[in-house]
Design a protein around this motif. Structure first.
Motif, PDB file in Angstrom:
ATOM      1  N   UNK A   5     -15.963  15.289  15.500  1.00 19.52           N
ATOM      2  CA  UNK A   5     -14.867  14.323  15.398  1.00 19.52           C
ATOM      3  C   UNK A   5     -13.601  15.078  15.020  1.00 19.52           C
ATOM      4  N   UNK A   6     -12.468  14.586  15.507  1.00 21.86           N
ATOM      5  CA  UNK A   6     -11.184  15.201  15.172  1.00 21.86           C
ATOM      6  C   UNK A   6     -10.151  14.109  14.970  1.00 21.86           C
ATOM      7  N   UNK A   7      -9.093  14.432  14.201  1.00 20.98           N
ATOM      8  CA  UNK A   7      -8.024  13.452  13.988  1.00 20.98           C
ATOM      9  C   UNK A   7      -6.884  13.696  14.965  1.00 20.98           C
ATOM     10  N   UNK A   8      -6.458  12.616  15.611  1.00 16.54           N
ATOM     11  CA  UNK A   8      -5.320  12.667  16.532  1.00 16.54           C
ATOM     12  C   UNK A   8      -4.199  11.799  15.979  1.00 16.54           C
ATOM     13  N   UNK A   9      -2.970  12.306  16.035  1.00 13.97           N
ATOM     14  CA  UNK A   9      -1.809  11.447  15.752  1.00 13.97           C
ATOM     15  C   UNK A   9      -0.867  11.509  16.948  1.00 13.97           C
ATOM     16  N   UNK A  34     -12.576   7.248  21.612  1.00 14.78           N
ATOM     17  CA  UNK A  34     -11.766   6.791  20.482  1.00 14.78           C
ATOM     18  C   UNK A  34     -12.677   5.955  19.577  1.00 14.78           C
ATOM     19  N   UNK A  35     -12.990   6.474  18.392  1.00 13.18           N
ATOM     20  CA  UNK A  35     -13.946   5.799  17.500  1.00 13.18           C
ATOM     21  C   UNK A  35     -13.271   5.171  16.272  1.00 13.18           C
ATOM     22  N   UNK A  36     -11.941   5.350  16.164  1.00 15.45           N
ATOM     23  CA  UNK A  36     -11.153   4.679  15.130  1.00 15.45           C
ATOM     24  C   UNK A  36      -9.709   4.745  15.579  1.00 15.45           C
ATOM     25  N   UNK A  37      -8.901   3.728  15.221  1.00 12.37           N
ATOM     26  CA  UNK A  37      -7.502   3.725  15.643  1.00 12.37           C
ATOM     27  C   UNK A  37      -6.671   2.785  14.784  1.00 12.37           C
ATOM     28  N   UNK A  38      -5.443   3.219  14.482  1.00  9.57           N
ATOM     29  CA  UNK A  38      -4.493   2.324  13.822  1.00  9.57           C
ATOM     30  C   UNK A  38      -3.061   2.783  14.097  1.00  9.57           C
ATOM     31  N   UNK A  39      -2.134   1.812  14.141  1.00  8.80           N
ATOM     32  CA  UNK A  39      -0.712   2.139  14.213  1.00  8.80           C
ATOM     33  C   UNK A  39      -0.141   1.959  12.817  1.00  8.80           C
ATOM     34  N   UNK A  40       0.721   2.909  12.412  1.00 13.35           N
ATOM     35  CA  UNK A  40       1.206   2.883  11.043  1.00 13.35           C
ATOM     36  C   UNK A  40       2.565   3.574  10.955  1.00 13.35           C
ATOM     37  N   UNK A  75      -5.752   8.194  15.366  1.00 13.82           N
ATOM     38  CA  UNK A  75      -7.066   7.912  15.935  1.00 13.82           C
ATOM     39  C   UNK A  75      -8.065   8.983  15.535  1.00 13.82           C
ATOM     40  N   UNK A  76      -9.331   8.601  15.570  1.00 17.92           N
ATOM     41  CA  UNK A  76     -10.409   9.575  15.466  1.00 17.92           C
ATOM     42  C   UNK A  76     -11.043   9.683  16.846  1.00 17.92           C
ATOM     43  N   UNK A  77     -11.153  10.911  17.351  1.00 16.39           N
ATOM     44  CA  UNK A  77     -11.761  11.166  18.655  1.00 16.39           C
ATOM     45  C   UNK A  77     -13.108  11.842  18.433  1.00 16.39           C
ATOM     46  N   UNK A 136     -16.006   2.990   6.733  1.00 14.83           N
ATOM     47  CA  UNK A 136     -16.298   1.721   7.420  1.00 14.83           C
ATOM     48  C   UNK A 136     -15.341   1.447   8.577  1.00 14.83           C
ATOM     49  N   UNK A 137     -14.294   2.258   8.733  1.00 20.74           N
ATOM     50  CA  UNK A 137     -13.324   2.045   9.825  1.00 20.74           C
ATOM     51  C   UNK A 137     -13.568   2.963  11.016  1.00 20.74           C
ATOM     52  N   UNK A 138     -14.601   3.799  10.948  1.00 22.02           N
ATOM     53  CA  UNK A 138     -14.934   4.712  12.049  1.00 22.02           C
ATOM     54  C   UNK A 138     -16.247   4.232  12.669  1.00 22.02           C
TER      55      UNK A 138
END
Ligand code: RTP
Ligand code: MG
Length: 141
Positions: A5-9, A34-40, A75-77, A136-138
């Motif tokens: 898994x890796x973090x993407x922004x 894409x196993x997690x995602x949020x706009x912030x 996102x988490x990829x 819990x968000x992934x």
């Protein structure tokens, strides 16, 4: 091969350019899920904490200012060798040096406004994912 898994922004410049979908499509076409995602819209504190390793670098303040200039998509990829696969899709930090067909070659304006962030190793990926997402968000949980 390792499932990673890796973090993407997707950084403020790319969000403003309306290319979130085009960037997501590149991840998916390359087999990254894409196993997690949020706009912030990051606070200064969040951006400074995220880039703490660069605190002493001359570009730190500019980097933080840029990262809080508008909303980002975090996102988490997940996929085989996701860390390296993602960095290959991103291209070199300076878009002038990025290979044709990479995200930075196609969408980035400058070394500051360079469209995307990606974790640089599996250990940093773990720290960066935990910085933005609860377990819990992934997905799958
Ligand atoms: P990122 O962390 O954003 O994925 O980018 P990277 O690994 O390719 O580059 P890194 O060395 O970690 O630097 C983080 C971000 O700081 C900005 N930077 N500016 N003006 C400069 O010399 C300079 N060097 C780096 C870039 O926006 C880079 O993405
Ligand atoms: Mg980096």
């Amino acid at each position: 091969m390792a499932l990673e898994r890796t973090l993407s922004i997707i950084k403020p410049d790319a969000v403003a350019k309306n290319v979130i979908g085009e960037i997501y499509a590149r991840f998916e076409k390359a087999g990254l899920k894409i196993v997690a995602a949020k706009m912030k819209h990051l606070s200064r504190k969040e951006a400074e904490g995220f880039y703490a390793v660069h605190k002493e670098r001359p570009f730190f303040n500019a980097l933080v200012e840029f990262m809080i200039s508008g909303p980002v998509v975090i996102s988490v990829l997940q996929g085989e060798n996701a860390v390296l696969a993602h960095r290959e899709l991103m291209g070199a930090t300076n878009p002038k040096e990025a290979k044709p067909g990479t995200i930075r070659a196609d969408f980035a304006e400058s070394i500051d406004a360079n469209a995307v962030h990606g974790s640089d190793a599996t250990e940093t990926a773990k720290v960066e994912i935990a910085y933005f997402f609860a377990e819990t968000e992934v997905f799958p949980r």
